[in-house]
Design an enzyme around this catalytic site. Structure first.
Site, PDB file in Angstrom:
ATOM      1  N   ASP A  91       0.769  -1.046   0.134  1.00  0.00           N
ATOM      2  CA  ASP A  91       0.069  -0.021  -0.053  1.00  0.00           C
ATOM      3  C   ASP A  91       0.708   1.191   0.084  1.00  0.00           C
ATOM      4  O   ASP A  91       1.976   1.057   0.444  1.00  0.00           O
ATOM      5  CB  ASP A  91      -0.972  -0.164   1.652  1.00  0.00           C
ATOM      6  CG  ASP A  91      -1.938  -1.036   1.350  1.00  0.00           C
ATOM      7  OD1 ASP A  91      -2.076  -1.731   0.290  1.00  0.00           O
ATOM      8  OD2 ASP A  91      -2.354  -1.618   2.557  1.00  0.00           O
TER       9      ASP A  91
HETATM   10  N1  URA Z   1      -1.207  -5.729   4.284  1.00  0.00           N
HETATM   11  C1  URA Z   1      -1.815  -4.579   4.041  1.00  0.00           C
HETATM   12  O1  URA Z   1      -2.778  -4.349   4.540  1.00  0.00           O
HETATM   13  N2  URA Z   1      -0.851  -3.657   3.207  1.00  0.00           N
HETATM   14  C2  URA Z   1       0.108  -3.819   2.839  1.00  0.00           C
HETATM   15  O2  URA Z   1       0.636  -3.101   2.256  1.00  0.00           O
HETATM   16  C3  URA Z   1       0.563  -5.230   2.840  1.00  0.00           C
HETATM   17  C4  URA Z   1      -0.075  -6.005   3.649  1.00  0.00           C
END
Ligand code: URA
Length: 230
Positions: free
Chosen positions: A102
């Protein structure tokens, strides 16, 4: 891979047709016509059929990046900086991300041009652990350790998450290892316990560990030993 097998792997090309193509001198490797089906084709070789490129023959490239927050895991984005903007490399359009993060997640990101290799790293069947350092807004309920180990049901995907290992490091901090990568999985798992993830940092993907010498935004090429581990 042998050149005859390479050609026979093409759509609509049988082993017999591959032999005929070779015999009629229509296949070339690095500019030389090759009629010998046992000729070994490597990833570095440029392979052409009737002058049309079947394999570009560029060296495979592998990088690890310490992703800073605010960069999107995409090769192009109209609004936000992308992780590729952090790479000073030629022909970046050939690279892709093996296991996105993310925008506000930090840490280990692998970028390569080798699709087969990256599939081995990310495909669910390989069950490679991905380890995250998690900080939460509220106290972490210690029963999460058992709940995460048992798996949580995600209604949207109609699946139960694979057993995940949660190690509590403090009242609001934990290390979590997942063997799969569903959309926003870590945030959704803590969200199930009304706890918001305020910081998420990936430390490891399978045998690949983020190099402690890389500051946020820095990257380096993987070593041959690291590449061979996947
Ligand atoms: N889980 C999440 O919520 N975000 C990420 O970036 C990776 C795993």
């Amino acid at each position: 891979m042998r050149l005859d097998r390479f050609l026979a792997n093409l759509p609509h090309c049988s082993h017999r047709q591959a032999r005929l193509l070779l015999a009629s001198g229509r296949a070339s490797v690095n500019g030389h016509i090759i009629r010998d089906g046992t000729h070994d084709v490597r990833i570095f070789d440029r392979v052409e059929l009737d002058g049309e490129r079947l394999q570009a023959g560029k060296p495979a490239r592998f990088f690890m990046l310490n992703k800073p927050p605010g960069y999107v895991s995409a090769t192009a984005d109209p609004q936000h900086p992308t992780v590729l903007d952090l790479l000073d490399e030629p022909e970046k359009e050939e690279l892709h991300i093996a296991g996105r993060l993310d925008s506000n997640t930090t840490g280990l990101l692998i970028i390569t041009n080798d699709g087969l290799w990256s599939r081995r790293l990310t495909q669910p069947e390989s069950l490679l652990g991905k380890t995250y350092l998690v900080e939460t807004d509220a106290l972490i309920d210690p029963t999460c350790v058992d709940h995460f180990a048992q798996g949580l049901y995600f209604r949207y995907e109609n699946l139960t998450t694979l057993p995940a290992e949660l190690v509590l490091l403090g009242s609001h901090q934990a290390r979590l290892t997942l063997r799969q990568g569903r959309y926003h999985q870590v945030k959704r798992m803590f969200g199930r316990f009304n706890n918001k993830v305020i910081s998420l940092h990936r430390e490891r993907m399978g045998p690949l560990t983020l190099d402690a010498g890389l500051a946020p935004g820095e990257y380096r090429a993987l070593t041959p030993a690291e590449i061979a581990q996947i």
